[in-house]
Scaffold this motif. Structure first.
Motif, PDB file in Angstrom:
ATOM      1  N   GLU A  62      -5.306   0.679 -10.860  1.00 46.27           N
ATOM      2  CA  GLU A  62      -5.282   0.588  -9.397  1.00 46.27           C
ATOM      3  C   GLU A  62      -4.753  -0.756  -8.918  1.00 46.27           C
ATOM      4  O   GLU A  62      -4.012  -0.833  -7.935  1.00 46.27           O
ATOM      5  N   ALA A  63      -5.114  -1.828  -9.619  1.00 43.89           N
ATOM      6  CA  ALA A  63      -4.657  -3.161  -9.201  1.00 43.89           C
ATOM      7  C   ALA A  63      -3.136  -3.261  -9.249  1.00 43.89           C
ATOM      8  O   ALA A  63      -2.522  -3.825  -8.344  1.00 43.89           O
ATOM      9  N   SER A  65      -0.995  -0.780  -8.976  1.00 40.79           N
ATOM     10  CA  SER A  65      -0.478   0.061  -7.898  1.00 40.79           C
ATOM     11  C   SER A  65      -0.570  -0.648  -6.556  1.00 40.79           C
ATOM     12  O   SER A  65       0.389  -0.676  -5.782  1.00 40.79           O
ATOM     13  N   GLU A  66      -1.730  -1.242  -6.284  1.00 43.19           N
ATOM     14  CA  GLU A  66      -1.912  -1.946  -5.021  1.00 43.19           C
ATOM     15  C   GLU A  66      -0.980  -3.148  -4.907  1.00 43.19           C
ATOM     16  O   GLU A  66      -0.428  -3.408  -3.844  1.00 43.19           O
ATOM     17  N   LEU A  69       2.383  -1.947  -3.883  1.00 37.36           N
ATOM     18  CA  LEU A  69       2.407  -1.532  -2.478  1.00 37.36           C
ATOM     19  C   LEU A  69       2.371  -2.728  -1.537  1.00 37.36           C
ATOM     20  O   LEU A  69       2.857  -2.641  -0.414  1.00 37.36           O
ATOM     21  N   GLU A  70       1.812  -3.848  -1.991  1.00 32.15           N
ATOM     22  CA  GLU A  70       1.717  -5.036  -1.151  1.00 32.15           C
ATOM     23  C   GLU A  70       2.957  -5.921  -1.218  1.00 32.15           C
ATOM     24  O   GLU A  70       3.062  -6.880  -0.465  1.00 32.15           O
ATOM     25  N   GLU A  93      -2.655  11.664  -4.302  1.00 25.11           N
ATOM     26  CA  GLU A  93      -3.185  10.741  -5.299  1.00 25.11           C
ATOM     27  C   GLU A  93      -3.573  11.512  -6.559  1.00 25.11           C
ATOM     28  O   GLU A  93      -4.088  12.621  -6.484  1.00 25.11           O
TER      29      GLU A  93
END
Length: 103
Positions: A62-63, A65-66, A69-70, A93
């Motif tokens: 998840e990290a 992926s985030e 996205l950031e 998702e």
């Protein structure tokens, strides 16, 4: 241990711009090659939706992926494709569990 994360992203281009959107997303995919944790980033088209583009993504966790996205939209190449969209992308998702292509 962190679990992989994935998603399907469906984007609809303004009428007649499906090919341009797909080409723009291929440039984004090239930029994702160097994104930490990106395991899969595939741009897809469907034969029955001329202006639709799907992206299949798999991230190590998840990290990662985030963090992707950031990223700055210009850095990721997304800024160039946003004007081609007829509306916001749709996201599904996923939790990848294995299979060919996932080590």
């Amino acid at each position: 241990m962190s679990a992989r994360v994935g998603r399907y992203v469906r984007m609809i281009a303004t009428p007649g711009e499906g090919a341009a959107l797909a080409e723009g997303m291929l440039r984004v995919a090239e930029g994702m090659r160097s994104a930490p944790g990106c395991e899969l980033y595939i741009v897809n088209r469907t034969p029955d939706e001329e202006d639709a583009v799907w992206v299949t993504e798999v991230w190590s966790d998840e990290a990662a992926s985030e963090a992707a996205l950031e990223r700055d939209l210009g850095e990721a190449g997304l800024g160039a494709v946003l004007p081609l969209l007829a509306g916001p992308p749709e996201y599904i998702e996923l939790t990848p569990v294995g299979g060919p292509g996932l080590g």
